[in-house]
Design a protein around this motif. Structure first.
Motif, PDB file in Angstrom:
ATOM      1  N   ASP A 245       0.799  -1.236   0.000  1.00 50.88           N
ATOM      2  CA  ASP A 245       0.000   0.000   0.000  1.00 50.88           C
ATOM      3  C   ASP A 245       0.825   1.276   0.000  1.00 50.88           C
ATOM      4  O   ASP A 245       0.304   2.337   0.357  1.00 50.88           O
ATOM      5  N   GLN A 248      -0.433   4.306  -1.718  1.00 49.00           N
ATOM      6  CA  GLN A 248      -1.480   5.105  -1.065  1.00 49.00           C
ATOM      7  C   GLN A 248      -0.923   5.954   0.077  1.00 49.00           C
ATOM      8  O   GLN A 248      -1.675   6.580   0.816  1.00 49.00           O
ATOM      9  N   ARG A 253      -1.827  11.825   4.964  1.00 51.30           N
ATOM     10  CA  ARG A 253      -2.698  10.638   4.915  1.00 51.30           C
ATOM     11  C   ARG A 253      -1.809   9.415   4.812  1.00 51.30           C
ATOM     12  O   ARG A 253      -1.860   8.681   3.840  1.00 51.30           O
ATOM     13  N   ILE A 254      -0.992   9.230   5.827  1.00 49.96           N
ATOM     14  CA  ILE A 254      -0.006   8.165   5.684  1.00 49.96           C
ATOM     15  C   ILE A 254      -0.655   6.798   5.811  1.00 49.96           C
ATOM     16  O   ILE A 254      -1.694   6.636   6.425  1.00 49.96           O
ATOM     17  N   ASN A 255      -0.019   5.835   5.197  1.00 51.58           N
ATOM     18  CA  ASN A 255      -0.388   4.431   5.316  1.00 51.58           C
ATOM     19  C   ASN A 255       0.841   3.716   5.860  1.00 51.58           C
ATOM     20  O   ASN A 255       1.911   3.761   5.252  1.00 51.58           O
ATOM     21  N   GLU A 256       0.697   3.058   7.004  1.00 55.23           N
ATOM     22  CA  GLU A 256       1.862   2.521   7.714  1.00 55.23           C
ATOM     23  C   GLU A 256       2.315   1.156   7.231  1.00 55.23           C
ATOM     24  O   GLU A 256       3.264   0.591   7.763  1.00 55.23           O
ATOM     25  N   ASN A 257       1.629   0.598   6.272  1.00 54.75           N
ATOM     26  CA  ASN A 257       1.877  -0.807   5.950  1.00 54.75           C
ATOM     27  C   ASN A 257       3.328  -1.049   5.525  1.00 54.75           C
ATOM     28  O   ASN A 257       4.032  -1.875   6.098  1.00 54.75           O
ATOM     29  N   ARG A 260       6.013  -0.174   8.251  1.00 60.82           N
ATOM     30  CA  ARG A 260       6.188  -1.192   9.292  1.00 60.82           C
ATOM     31  C   ARG A 260       6.969  -2.384   8.778  1.00 60.82           C
ATOM     32  O   ARG A 260       7.897  -2.880   9.412  1.00 60.82           O
ATOM     33  N   GLU A 261       6.586  -2.872   7.584  1.00 59.12           N
ATOM     34  CA  GLU A 261       7.190  -4.123   7.126  1.00 59.12           C
ATOM     35  C   GLU A 261       8.638  -3.948   6.659  1.00 59.12           C
ATOM     36  O   GLU A 261       9.415  -4.896   6.746  1.00 59.12           O
ATOM     37  N   GLU A 264      10.237  -4.463   9.998  1.00 64.72           N
ATOM     38  CA  GLU A 264      10.021  -5.775  10.622  1.00 64.72           C
ATOM     39  C   GLU A 264      10.534  -6.928   9.776  1.00 64.72           C
ATOM     40  O   GLU A 264      11.129  -7.876  10.288  1.00 64.72           O
ATOM     41  N   LEU A 265      10.282  -6.861   8.466  1.00 70.40           N
ATOM     42  CA  LEU A 265      10.527  -8.040   7.632  1.00 70.40           C
ATOM     43  C   LEU A 265      11.741  -7.924   6.724  1.00 70.40           C
ATOM     44  O   LEU A 265      12.311  -8.928   6.322  1.00 70.40           O
ATOM     45  N   ILE A 280       5.737   5.308  12.152  1.00 71.45           N
ATOM     46  CA  ILE A 280       5.090   6.484  11.551  1.00 71.45           C
ATOM     47  C   ILE A 280       6.124   7.362  10.838  1.00 71.45           C
ATOM     48  O   ILE A 280       5.921   7.795   9.699  1.00 71.45           O
ATOM     49  N   LEU A 456       0.764 -13.134   2.740  1.00 73.07           N
ATOM     50  CA  LEU A 456       1.477 -12.557   3.876  1.00 73.07           C
ATOM     51  C   LEU A 456       2.822 -11.977   3.459  1.00 73.07           C
ATOM     52  O   LEU A 456       3.583 -12.618   2.727  1.00 73.07           O
ATOM     53  N   PRO A 457       3.139 -10.779   3.931  1.00 74.12           N
ATOM     54  CA  PRO A 457       4.420 -10.178   3.549  1.00 74.12           C
ATOM     55  C   PRO A 457       5.639 -10.842   4.176  1.00 74.12           C
ATOM     56  O   PRO A 457       6.765 -10.495   3.848  1.00 74.12           O
ATOM     57  N   THR A 458       5.425 -11.813   5.062  1.00 75.45           N
ATOM     58  CA  THR A 458       6.562 -12.580   5.594  1.00 75.45           C
ATOM     59  C   THR A 458       7.255 -13.372   4.509  1.00 75.45           C
ATOM     60  O   THR A 458       8.387 -13.788   4.680  1.00 75.45           O
TER      61      THR A 458
ATOM     62  N   HIS B 290      -5.493  -2.252   5.573  1.00 72.77           N
ATOM     63  CA  HIS B 290      -4.769  -0.973   5.536  1.00 72.77           C
ATOM     64  C   HIS B 290      -5.430   0.022   4.590  1.00 72.77           C
ATOM     65  O   HIS B 290      -5.227   1.222   4.710  1.00 72.77           O
ATOM     66  N   ASN B 348      -7.092   5.695   8.534  1.00 72.46           N
ATOM     67  CA  ASN B 348      -5.924   6.296   7.904  1.00 72.46           C
ATOM     68  C   ASN B 348      -6.338   7.021   6.623  1.00 72.46           C
ATOM     69  O   ASN B 348      -7.524   7.218   6.377  1.00 72.46           O
ATOM     70  N   GLY B 349      -5.355   7.401   5.805  1.00 71.67           N
ATOM     71  CA  GLY B 349      -5.650   8.200   4.623  1.00 71.67           C
ATOM     72  C   GLY B 349      -6.146   7.397   3.444  1.00 71.67           C
ATOM     73  O   GLY B 349      -6.381   7.947   2.371  1.00 71.67           O
ATOM     74  N   ASP B 354      -4.765   0.907  10.375  1.00 75.18           N
ATOM     75  CA  ASP B 354      -3.489   0.229  10.551  1.00 75.18           C
ATOM     76  C   ASP B 354      -3.530  -0.656  11.810  1.00 75.18           C
ATOM     77  O   ASP B 354      -4.547  -0.753  12.475  1.00 75.18           O
TER      78      ASP B 354
END
Lengths: 567, 435
Positions: A245, A248, A253-257, A260-261, A264-265, A280, A456-458, B290, B348-349, B354
């Motif tokens: 994402d 987007q 209008r942040i999207n943390e997806n 984060r990954e 993390e990954l 963030i 899954l993003p793993t 998301h 979210n936007g 999230d």
């Protein structure tokens, strides 16, 4: 070697009589195979006695020492040739003493991990040039002649593709399988699958799917590249962007997806100790990292895309990232993209990234629970080479413990993908037509390894616990056992393969097939079952008659053996 | 404690006897298992949005934090939430089929359930919840339950149903079968047994012989062999359980999703009298919302052309299908739906949410009593965890623990053994129905 006695063991052990503690096949011969068609073998102290066939044409026979025969560290093998026609006719017994050694035990297992499965040719080659030279050769794929593979032009599988997500996924998978099964550049293919899975991304219902083939090609060409280059590529990939994402993710209008990954990954790992504020801030750095379409709109042609940085969507404020104790200076206009590049450089040089990524590489090659000494060797090589993954791999694969640590034996299982490809290689299957790949693809997919149907993003799991289950086994077996009667469709010809190898008796053939399929570490009961199915109901295995039924039975058994599931 | 090997040895001996028992049992003889109680754990992987499944429609902050995603209070409009008689919560309109169970007085929702020590990672939280503790235990809590509680010695005492992969909850020392669907859970070796000298099922017999041979416990080879045995031991029972099965749900049928397949398998096994005690099923429909949690169309919360909405409704229908299908034994079966975390309170936007903290778990069947469990009282930012997430009102260990104690009749003192870091069991009276 010329025979000097009526019955003699001539090969398998070192000249000093050392055999592999994980099991060793010994080869012998009798001078007069017309008279002596059987050899009685007694092994002490396990006190195991077994009769093995003598090949009438060559006088050869084979026997196998198993770990239980070597439990005390040594074994005495006594062979006596006999005649099945007259049990009073025997030779004098001859005895040999063997010592269990650990010197080279791990090489065959190592070959099953740095390749998609050993073959007879691979064993010969490594025996000829040595393990270290083989690893160094594999790490330098440009030096590897791959004419037979190149000549088959498997790139045809990914040319002129219809605009169909599913068909493109299949083509990508088939192209990977062709490399995995038939290219000599085995380690390159193993590592390209590793990176593709580490930076895992799949289509999420968007029009971005041709990109999976392009990304996979990049990971193949850069399988031994610098980590930072790989990370930057993945961050810019349109496939990754739609998957997590980031297309987007925009100022305000942040999207943390993705933010984060990537932590993390892809880099520092979840245990590094970062928090939500870091996620963030990282997400804000990557605002505006988008993609755009590059080919004209035409329904019949798959869409092509490329990375696009959109300054209008980028958050231009300074971003303080507490975990790194760093502020990424906010920039506007086209320069905004530099923020993400700076962050990628910081991430690539962070000790937690070294530890996390090295842990995953070690998990792939050494053990599901990565041993600290290997991880450290990898991290040291990372520091010394500025993240050159070729040097990291060299440090892991050429560490003496990799091939001589007894505790690291028999500790990993194949994924369904590795299982499917290992089956192709062990049985000498050939793509008689392009439907061949569809069949092999199903073995992997039915077992649950399908990068194109995985959300899954793993990425797909590496550890054996994830795959050693009844659902995986039954699904893989159901598809795989088709090779037994459809060997022609898979281009399998065990009879010729065995004849080329010069093995003749049931014991020789069993040892030959099992050694290839199981990285030379199979159990007594697997060996006995293999000999039994080769001999069949009449108890006779004779290659001067048609033994296709025996080879079919052997094929079926081979692919369901526990040892074949191990890697 | 029974080791894997001991279990397998005894189960191999038991198989002939238990098969004979099934063959001799009357058709549709319900609930013959010795313990007689079953827990079916359903996991919504991806972090289901508890505020969306059971929206706090009467909280003014809800609309403020989610200007696009907030569902209207029950009004009779198709896109409004469904009244469940609670002063704070209502139900997502796509879950409407569940009202049949709710109205029967057999369903509860614990709307702010969490692993209190959890983080924002899917993979950590799924693993820790499955392990029953925030550590790297290898055994899951359901496997630990099987080790600690003497149960019927049967390869199908625990099972993963409807999917291919292992579930952390059931992973561990006692190998359990993983069955995606009945149709393909068989190994007729027609490819192997041809020509002369090949008796029927020679391949599976050889597998059984080889796999029964002991190797070092806890080696990867041991795990392969154990799972081969479990697979071979389970095949006949799974096949037999489906032979005379028909779905009896007033015209409803299970969907071909991981949830539908899993619940159907559970119904087949239970109705055939297989002593299934603990099962793991997935309900995966893309809970990791998301982005684009709602469509742009007019029916923002119910448009059945929108995958997310349609699949929520399909899942709710699968639950009701199962409920009806096993109604004669519903007292013996609890189904609990779990997820690793909820979502951010603020949208979210990208019309999404999230990763957050607590979420809505729900359960039905057995002693489940109708009602809404412990809940938060406001979405005022100052009352939120880190000003962003719903806090914990119910620790998930207490939900599962209460099921084990009040439904499975486990001793309360064992809760801390099943959940090693959970030393104080709190009974929330969520499973207090007396039938």
């Amino acid at each position: 070697m010329a025979l000097t006695q009526a019955v003699q063991i001539i090969g398998g052990a070192t000249d000093a009589g050392v055999v592999a503690s994980t099991g060793q096949t010994l080869f012998g011969g009798v001078m007069d195979p017309m008279t002596f068609d059987t050899v009685s073998v007694n092994i002490m102290p396990s006190d195991r006695t077994v009769n093995v066939d003598v090949a009438p044409q060559t006088g050869q026979f084979a026997l196998r020492l198993f770990p239980e025969d070597l439990a005390t560290g040594s074994a005495i093998v006594t062979v006596t040739a006999m005649s099945s026609a007259d049990d009073t006719v025997t030779t004098m017994p001859v005895s040999y003493e063997y010592e269990s050694g650990i010197v080279t035990d791990g090489i065959s297992q190592a070959l099953s991990r740095i390749t998609y499965g050993p073959t007879a040719d691979l064993y010969s080659r490594v025996k000829a040039i040595g393990f270290e030279a083989y690893v160094n050769e594999q790490l330098n794929p440009a030096s590897i002649g791959d004419a037979a593979f190149d000549g088959q032009d498997f790139d045809r599988l990914i040319r002129n593709l219809a605009n169909n997500n599913y068909a493109i996924g299949n083509a990508d998978m088939d192209h990977r399988m062709a490399h995995a099964a038939f290219s000599e550049k085995q380690l390159q293919e193993v590592m390209s699958e590793f990176w593709s899975n580490h930076f895992f991304a799949s289509n999420k219902g968007t029009q971005v799917y041709l990109q999976s083939i392009i990304d996979r090609e990049f990971y193949r060409e850069n399988a031994f590249g610098r980590f930072e280059d790989l990370l930057l590529y993945s961050a810019r990939s349109p496939l990754m962007s739609q998957f997590l994402d980031n297309d987007q993710n925009r100022a305000g209008r942040i999207n943390e997806n993705y933010g984060r990954e990537i932590l993390e990954l892809h880099t520092v790992g979840v245990d590094a100790g970062y928090g939500d504020e870091d996620v963030i801030a990282v997400s804000r750095v990557f605002t505006g990292w988008d993609f755009r379409r590059t080919n004209p709109s035409m329904d019949s042609v798959p869409q092509e895309h490329e990375f696009e940085f959109r300054p209008d969507r980028h958050d231009t404020d300074d971003k303080f990232i507490p975990f790194f104790q760093t502020t990424i200076e906010g920039r506007s206009g086209a320069d905004g993209v530099r923020e993400g590049e700076e962050l990628i450089a910081i991430l690539s040089n962070h000790p937690d990234t070294r530890s996390f990524v090295c842990g995953k590489i070690v998990q792939r090659f050494v053990a599901d629970l990565p041993p600290e000494n290997f991880v450290q060797a990898c991290e040291d090589a990372w520091v010394a080479s500025d993240g050159n993954t070729r040097e990291m791999l060299r440090a892991i694969l050429l560490a003496p413990e990799y091939t001589n640590d007894v505790a690291l034996q028999n500790n990993k299982a194949k994924t369904p993908y590795e299982y499917a490809i290992a089956m192709v290689r062990a049985l000498g299957a050939r793509p008689v037509n392009d439907n061949f790949f569809g069949k092999v693809r199903h073995i992997s997919r039915d077992g649950g390894y399908d990068p194109f149907d995985f959300a899954l993003p793993t990425g797909l799991p590496e550890v054996g616990d994830a795959w050693v289950s009844s659902a995986t086994m039954i699904a893989s077996y159901r598809t795989a056992t088709q090779v037994v009667t459809r060997h022609g469709e898979y281009g399998i010809d065990l009879q010729s393969m065995v004849e080329d190898a010069g093995v003749r008796t049931a014991e020789e053939v069993a040892a030959f097939l099992l050694t290839i399929a199981t990285a030379d570490r199979y159990s007594l009961e697997e060996y006995e079952a293999m000999v039994d199915v080769l001999k069949g109901a009449d108890g006779i295995f004779d290659m001067t008659r048609n033994e296709q039924g025996a080879f079919d039975r052997a094929t079926g058994l081979l692919i369901v053996l526990p040892s074949f599931m191990l890697q | 404690m029974t080791t894997r090997r001991e279990f397998l040895k005894s189960s191999a001996m038991m198989t002939a006897a238990s098969l004979a028992g099934i063959a001799g049992a009357p058709q549709f003889a319900f609930g013959q298992s010795a313990g007689g109680k079953t827990l079916i754990k359903v996991f919504m992987r991806g972090g289901a949005d508890g505020l969306h499944l059971f929206p706090p429609v009467n909280d003014p902050f809800y609309r403020e934090h989610r200007p696009n995603l907030a569902i209207e209070a029950p009004s009779g409009d198709i896109n409004s939430a469904i009244d469940i008689g609670d002063s704070y919560r209502a139900m997502n309109p796509n879950l409407e089929p569940l009202m049949e169970i709710w109205d029967a007085g057999r369903m509860m929702v614990a709307p702010a359930t969490a692993l209190e020590s959890g983080n924002r990672s899917h993979f950590d939280n799924q693993r820790w919840i499955g392990n029953g503790a925030r550590n790297n235990l290898i055994d899951g809590y359901l496997n630990r339950y099987m080790q600690r509680i003497d149960g019927v010695n049967d390869p199908l005492r625990g099972a993963i149903l409807g999917k291919n992969g292992m579930s952390a909850e059931l992973a561990g020392n006692i190998a359990v079968p993983v069955i995606r669907d009945r149709e393909n859970f068989e190994l007729e070796n027609r490819y192997f047994c041809q020509g002369s000298g090949c008796a029927d099922n020679q391949l599976t017999e050889l597998m059984r012989e080889i796999a029964s041979h002991p190797v070092v416990d806890d080696s990867m080879e041991g795990a392969v062999r154990d799972n081969q045995i479990i697979m071979l031991e389970s095949i006949a029972q799974v096949q037999e359980a489906g032979d005379n099965y028909t779905t009896n749900a007033g015209g409803l049928e299970y969907s071909n999703s991981n949830l539908g397949r899993g619940l159907k398998l559970a119904a087949q096994l239970l109705k055939a009298g297989v002593p299934l005690e603990v099962a793991a099923v997935d309900w995966n429909i893309g809970w990791d919302t998301h982005a684009n949690q709602i469509p742009g169309s007019a029916n923002r919360f119910t448009d059945q052309n929108f995958n997310f909405h349609r699949q929520i409704r399909q899942g709710a229908t699968d639950f009701v299908t199962f409920y009806r299908d096993i109604l004669p034994i519903i007292d013996d079966v609890v189904v609990v739906a779990c997820t690793e975390f909820g979502r951010t309170v603020l949208e979210n936007g990208s019309f999404g949410t999230d990763h957050g903290h607590s979420s809505s778990w729900f359960a039905f069947g057995g002693p489940t009593a109708r009602g809404v469990g412990p809940d938060i009282s406001t979405l005022d930012r100052n009352q939120l965890r880190d000003q962003r997430f719903t806090p914990t009102a119910t620790e998930y260990q207490d939900v599962i623990g209460e099921i084990m104690v009040r439904h499975m009749n486990m001793s309360e003192s064992l809760v801390s053994a099943i959940f090693p870091e959970h030393n104080t069991f709190t009974n929330h009276n969520l499973f207090s129905r007396t039938s």
